[in-house]
Design an enzyme around this catalytic site. Structure first.
Site, PDB file in Angstrom:
ATOM      1  N   GLY A  53       0.823  -1.198   0.000  1.00 26.58           N
ATOM      2  CA  GLY A  53       0.000   0.000   0.000  1.00 26.58           C
ATOM      3  C   GLY A  53       0.861   1.253   0.000  1.00 26.58           C
ATOM      4  O   GLY A  53       2.088   1.170   0.096  1.00 26.58           O
ATOM      5  N   CYS A  66       5.422  -5.603   1.944  1.00 29.66           N
ATOM      6  CA  CYS A  66       5.617  -4.160   1.758  1.00 29.66           C
ATOM      7  C   CYS A  66       5.018  -3.338   2.902  1.00 29.66           C
ATOM      8  O   CYS A  66       5.513  -3.393   4.011  1.00 29.66           O
ATOM      9  CB  CYS A  66       5.075  -3.745   0.387  1.00 29.66           C
ATOM     10  SG  CYS A  66       5.710  -2.153  -0.188  1.00 29.66           S
ATOM     11  N   GLN A  68       5.762  -3.322   7.091  1.00 28.87           N
ATOM     12  CA  GLN A  68       6.093  -2.164   7.919  1.00 28.87           C
ATOM     13  C   GLN A  68       5.083  -1.986   9.061  1.00 28.87           C
ATOM     14  O   GLN A  68       5.461  -1.697  10.204  1.00 28.87           O
ATOM     15  CB  GLN A  68       6.129  -0.914   7.049  1.00 28.87           C
ATOM     16  CG  GLN A  68       7.192  -0.939   5.961  1.00 28.87           C
ATOM     17  CD  GLN A  68       6.981   0.130   4.903  1.00 28.87           C
ATOM     18  OE1 GLN A  68       6.113   0.991   5.039  1.00 28.87           O
ATOM     19  NE2 GLN A  68       7.757   0.069   3.838  1.00 28.87           N
ATOM     20  N   ASN A  90       8.887  -1.454  -4.439  1.00 26.65           N
ATOM     21  CA  ASN A  90       8.274  -0.134  -4.554  1.00 26.65           C
ATOM     22  C   ASN A  90       8.004   0.388  -3.155  1.00 26.65           C
ATOM     23  O   ASN A  90       6.930   0.179  -2.607  1.00 26.65           O
ATOM     24  CB  ASN A  90       6.973  -0.209  -5.368  1.00 26.65           C
ATOM     25  CG  ASN A  90       6.210   1.096  -5.330  1.00 26.65           C
ATOM     26  OD1 ASN A  90       6.774   2.144  -5.029  1.00 26.65           O
ATOM     27  ND2 ASN A  90       4.919   1.053  -5.603  1.00 26.65           N
ATOM     28  N   HIS A  93       8.214  -7.657  -3.355  1.00 28.11           N
ATOM     29  CA  HIS A  93       6.952  -8.142  -3.917  1.00 28.11           C
ATOM     30  C   HIS A  93       7.106  -9.516  -4.572  1.00 28.11           C
ATOM     31  O   HIS A  93       7.425  -9.614  -5.762  1.00 28.11           O
ATOM     32  CB  HIS A  93       6.422  -7.145  -4.954  1.00 28.11           C
ATOM     33  CG  HIS A  93       5.893  -5.891  -4.353  1.00 28.11           C
ATOM     34  ND1 HIS A  93       4.561  -5.710  -4.054  1.00 28.11           N
ATOM     35  CD2 HIS A  93       6.516  -4.758  -3.976  1.00 28.11           C
ATOM     36  CE1 HIS A  93       4.382  -4.507  -3.524  1.00 28.11           C
ATOM     37  NE2 HIS A  93       5.563  -3.919  -3.468  1.00 28.11           N
ATOM     38  N   GLU A 143       4.833 -11.446  -5.544  1.00 28.56           N
ATOM     39  CA  GLU A 143       3.789 -11.646  -6.555  1.00 28.56           C
ATOM     40  C   GLU A 143       4.105 -10.972  -7.877  1.00 28.56           C
ATOM     41  O   GLU A 143       3.396 -11.164  -8.871  1.00 28.56           O
ATOM     42  CB  GLU A 143       2.439 -11.119  -6.023  1.00 28.56           C
ATOM     43  CG  GLU A 143       2.184  -9.642  -6.214  1.00 28.56           C
ATOM     44  CD  GLU A 143       3.068  -8.720  -5.371  1.00 28.56           C
ATOM     45  OE1 GLU A 143       3.154  -7.532  -5.691  1.00 28.56           O
ATOM     46  OE2 GLU A 143       3.658  -9.206  -4.379  1.00 28.56           O
TER      47      GLU A 143
END
Length: 357
Positions: free
Chosen positions: A219, A247, A251, A289, A332, A334
């Protein structure tokens, strides 16, 4: 039509406007991927940001709607060196120019994106404005640009109601903090029944559904802003339900268990970041990202220990929770960067759920 990118340090780039004819102020971030621009555009983690693509030619295979990671693109703006005007691909259904215009996203092309990236690497991520106003006065807009902050972005991107993907295997509760579609698909393809929940669903509702496992998604934004979600994750942590987080979810779970996060100078955004599995010593190529990272130095080793580390800069890329069926990663699995280097993590999660059952 002329367009301008104005950075908060006063640097101005002149190029050609693409997409919507509109002015925006956003956080300017760069992505080093050579392909996958549609997946990047439709990744909800980019909400509140304008994306610079470092690869010089973007759009050469057009828009293939089947490859989208959500129902719409999320960046505030899009910045490229050269935009292909004639995409060539048998799957192509649209051009990036039309796609950006259709979704009211402005952009700029024809600027030196690698020079721009060097500025962001040397000075750190900064805010900027994309405008087509040739008469703009820097002294008037720079205070506005500097004042921008992407807030409330998780609430902006999360779904309004839950959705179920049927499956005969383990029941997974997927918390949608801005989830990419391939997270749910990766679980569903392995036979899981996946129920996707809005980000602000209470822990009590999740627990009452008796899932075999809980998935915390990626997110956008600063994880410390999500205080309400962190409070609910503390309750989920106290259960014995297996949890896998990616991601932002990684956190948030760290914050929920007493660790800290900090903003990186310019973040990790691209499809070629090497991460090392500290248990096996093996290095995987990952897609990333993120602009924030967990401070592993402030993690209580009796709660969690580092599981993955970034080979380039040594930052934390994953945690394994002591005495809990919980593991989390910053990258990631996926996103198929290797192309399937780290997909085994989904299998590890499923095995964890089956052992629990």
């Amino acid at each position: 039509m002329k367009a301008f990118l104005i950075l908060e340090d006063g640097t101005v780039f002149e190029g050609t406007g693409i997409g919507a004819d509109k002015e925006i102020i956003s956080e300017i971030v760069f992505n080093t991927s050579m392909t996958g621009y549609l997946e990047i555009l439709t990744d909800p983690s980019y909400a509140g940001q304008a994306v610079v693509m470092t690869y010089p030619l973007i759009g050469n295979y057009g828009i293939c709607y089947e490859d989208m990671e959500s129902e719409r693109p999320w960046p505030d703006g899009y910045i490229v060196r050269e935009l292909s005007r004639m995409p060539s691909n048998f799957r192509c259904e649209n051009s990036i120019q039309n796609f950006l215009s259709d979704h009211d996203i402005p952009g700029i092309c024809g600027i030196d994106t690698r020079a721009l990236t060097k500025i962001l690497r040397e000075k750190g991520t900064m805010n900027g404005m994309i405008t087509r106003n040739e008469n703009i006065q820097l002294e008037e807009v720079l205070p506005r640009i500097k004042a921008y902050s992407p807030t409330g972005v998780v609430r902006k991107v999360t779904r309004d109601e839950k959705k179920v993907l049927p499956g005969a295997g383990p029941k997974v509760a997927l918390m949608d903090f801005g989830a990419k579609d391939n997270i749910a698909r990766s679980l569903n393809a392995r036979g899981c029944e996946v129920t996707i929940y809005p980000a602000y669903t209470t822990a009590d509702e999740i627990i009452a559904a008796k899932p075999d496992g809980i998935m915390l998604s990626n997110g956008p934004g600063d994880p410390k802003e999500c205080t309400e979600i962190i409070g609910e994750l503390k309750k989920l942590y106290s259960t014995d339900i297996p949890i896998f987080a990616i991601c932002l979810g990684h956190q948030l779970m760290a914050l929920a268990t007493g660790a800290d996060t900090y903003k990186m100078k310019y973040g990790h955004r691209g499809g070629n970041h090497p991460v090392k599995d500290l248990e096996t010593g093996r290095v995987y190529i990952s897609s990333q990202n993120h602009g924030y990272v967990v401070d592993a130095q402030k993690m209580d080793p009796s709660v969690a220990v580092p599981a993955f580390v970034n080979v380039n800069d040594g930052t934390n890329e994953g945690l394994r929770y002591v005495g809990k069926k919980i593991f989390t990663v910053q990258f990631h699995p996926e996103a198929c960067p290797g192309p399937r280097d780290s997909a085994y993590l989904f299998d590890r999660f499923i095995n964890m759920m089956e052992v629990e059952k």
